[in-house]
Design a protein around this motif. Structure first.
Motif, PDB file in Angstrom:
ATOM      1  N   GLY A 213      22.845  12.709   0.979  1.00  0.00           N
ATOM      2  CA  GLY A 213      23.743  13.800  -0.703  1.00  0.00           C
ATOM      3  C   GLY A 213      23.169  12.435  -1.180  1.00  0.00           C
ATOM      4  O   GLY A 213      23.597  12.345  -2.489  1.00  0.00           O
ATOM      5  N   VAL A 214      22.785  11.291  -0.925  1.00  0.00           N
ATOM      6  CA  VAL A 214      22.514   9.959  -2.159  1.00  0.00           C
ATOM      7  C   VAL A 214      20.599   9.700  -2.305  1.00  0.00           C
ATOM      8  O   VAL A 214      19.731   9.875  -1.274  1.00  0.00           O
ATOM      9  N   THR A 215      20.276   9.241  -3.116  1.00  0.00           N
ATOM     10  CA  THR A 215      19.075  10.050  -3.752  1.00  0.00           C
ATOM     11  C   THR A 215      19.107   8.091  -4.348  1.00  0.00           C
ATOM     12  O   THR A 215      19.481   7.455  -4.464  1.00  0.00           O
ATOM     13  N   TYR A 216      17.912   7.484  -3.825  1.00  0.00           N
ATOM     14  CA  TYR A 216      17.170   6.199  -3.896  1.00  0.00           C
ATOM     15  C   TYR A 216      15.768   5.331  -3.589  1.00  0.00           C
ATOM     16  O   TYR A 216      15.045   6.879  -3.286  1.00  0.00           O
ATOM     17  N   TYR A 217      15.229   4.564  -3.669  1.00  0.00           N
ATOM     18  CA  TYR A 217      14.165   4.571  -4.455  1.00  0.00           C
ATOM     19  C   TYR A 217      13.380   3.000  -3.450  1.00  0.00           C
ATOM     20  O   TYR A 217      14.115   1.986  -3.568  1.00  0.00           O
ATOM     21  N   ASP A 218      12.868   3.427  -2.974  1.00  0.00           N
ATOM     22  CA  ASP A 218      11.972   2.223  -2.390  1.00  0.00           C
ATOM     23  C   ASP A 218      11.010   2.790  -1.795  1.00  0.00           C
ATOM     24  O   ASP A 218      10.011   3.958  -2.256  1.00  0.00           O
ATOM     25  N   VAL A 219      10.137   1.641  -0.941  1.00  0.00           N
ATOM     26  CA  VAL A 219       9.035   2.587  -0.703  1.00  0.00           C
ATOM     27  C   VAL A 219       8.677   2.647   0.853  1.00  0.00           C
ATOM     28  O   VAL A 219       7.317   3.126   1.424  1.00  0.00           O
TER      29      VAL A 219
ATOM     30  N   LEU B 236       0.557  -1.173   0.547  1.00  0.00           N
ATOM     31  CA  LEU B 236      -0.648   0.223  -0.059  1.00  0.00           C
ATOM     32  C   LEU B 236       0.589   1.146  -0.270  1.00  0.00           C
ATOM     33  O   LEU B 236       0.216   2.096   0.323  1.00  0.00           O
ATOM     34  N   ARG B 237       2.000   1.004  -0.214  1.00  0.00           N
ATOM     35  CA  ARG B 237       3.377   2.514  -0.059  1.00  0.00           C
ATOM     36  C   ARG B 237       3.632   2.324  -2.038  1.00  0.00           C
ATOM     37  O   ARG B 237       3.639   1.501  -2.849  1.00  0.00           O
ATOM     38  N   GLU B 238       3.124   3.766  -2.267  1.00  0.00           N
ATOM     39  CA  GLU B 238       4.228   4.058  -3.902  1.00  0.00           C
ATOM     40  C   GLU B 238       5.856   3.989  -3.719  1.00  0.00           C
ATOM     41  O   GLU B 238       6.610   4.821  -2.534  1.00  0.00           O
ATOM     42  N   THR B 239       5.877   3.750  -4.572  1.00  0.00           N
ATOM     43  CA  THR B 239       8.077   3.415  -4.920  1.00  0.00           C
ATOM     44  C   THR B 239       8.067   5.382  -5.144  1.00  0.00           C
ATOM     45  O   THR B 239       7.802   5.415  -5.736  1.00  0.00           O
TER      46      THR B 239
END
Length: 279
Positions: A82-88, A72-75
């Motif tokens: 200082g680092v961009t990462y992608y996760d729920v 029920l969460r969007e990535t």
């Protein structure tokens, strides 16, 4: 309504087709409250129901709550160091650790949301504790260690460097890996697939503990699968394979097994000496 009933109701709706795009602010509040309860140690993915290490059972509603946080969460993009990462999920807020005497060294200790760390724990970098894991008071997570989802570590556990504690999310009725109070795992150990290690046991380095590998318990003179009893010293040995006399295997074929004996006093003394590093 209790948190358990709120999670159960939300799970039923999720099973009925509720998606992250359809979830309301009220739904988000339930799964956020659930994560906070995990981080506070108020709920756990498994509980011990008796005296023996074999009596650990999964809390199915808790594991469902963890799965809801993925379903029920969007990535989305997130920032850390200082680092961009992608996760729920974001990483866990660690502001509460210092006041409880728990240490996590910089440049590589990662604690995901929904993980619990007790008082006076030590996390050396790099190491990782996943969602739903429970790390008891005074436990050491050494460099290059991974504590998987829902894993249950007791108090005063020592994980040697480069140790893997496996995780489990599904099926929800499966109990996760359990390492009880006072256990010491040597460097390079692997504990997977819901294996349970009894309290005060000492496991030699590079030992693989999984339900598929037999444990030859020389104390009770029996062969066990899926758990190591309390107060054992365990190490890997090779035993003859069922295809040991095959023509293709010159000199015989062998497979790994775990041998468990009494914990010897000199082994205990060596473990006690390590405690000086933590005082």
């Amino acid at each position: 309504m209790t948190l358990e009933s709120d999670v159960s109701d939300l799970w039923d709706r999720y099973q009925g087709g509720l998606t992250a795009a359809d979830a309301t602010a009220e739904d988000a509040a339930v799964i956020d409250e659930f994560l906070s309860a995990l981080e506070a140690g108020e709920v756990r993915a498994a509980e011990k129901t008796g005296d023996d290490v074999t009596t650990w059972e999964a809390n199915e509603w808790v594991k469902r709550g963890i799965l809801l946080n993925f379903g029920l969460r969007e990535t989305e993009p997130r920032e850390h160091g200082g680092v961009t990462y992608y996760d729920v999920l974001p990483l866990r807020d660690t502001a509460d650790l210092g006041e409880r005497g728990t240490r996590n060294t910089p440049d590589g200790t990662v604690i995901r949301r929904g993980a619990y760390l007790g008082s006076d724990c030590i996390m050396m970098s790099p190491s990782f504790v996943n969602m739903g894991a429970h790390v008891g008071d005074g436990t050491l997570v050494d460099s290059c260690d991974t504590v998987g989802s829902c894993a249950q570590l007791g108090e005063n556990v020592k994980l040697g460097a480069n140790t893997l504690i496996g995780g489990v999310l599904e099926p929800v009725e499966d109990a996760p890996v359990v390492v009880e109070d006072g256990v010491s795992l040597g460097a390079g150990c692997r504990v997977t697939s819901g294996f349970r290690v009894g309290e005060n046991s000492i496991v030699g380095e590079n030992t693989l503990l999984t339900p598929r590998i037999p444990v030859y318990d020389l104390v009770e003179e029996e062969v066990l699968y899926g758990h190591l009893p309390a107060d054992r010293r365990a190490f890997t040995r090779m035993v003859e394979s069922s295809v040991g006399d095959h023509d293709l295997f010159e000199g015989g074929a062998y497979k790994p097994a775990v041998v468990a004996t009494h914990v010897e006093e000199d082994t205990l003394e060596a473990t006690r000496r390590e405690d000086a590093l933590r005082e």
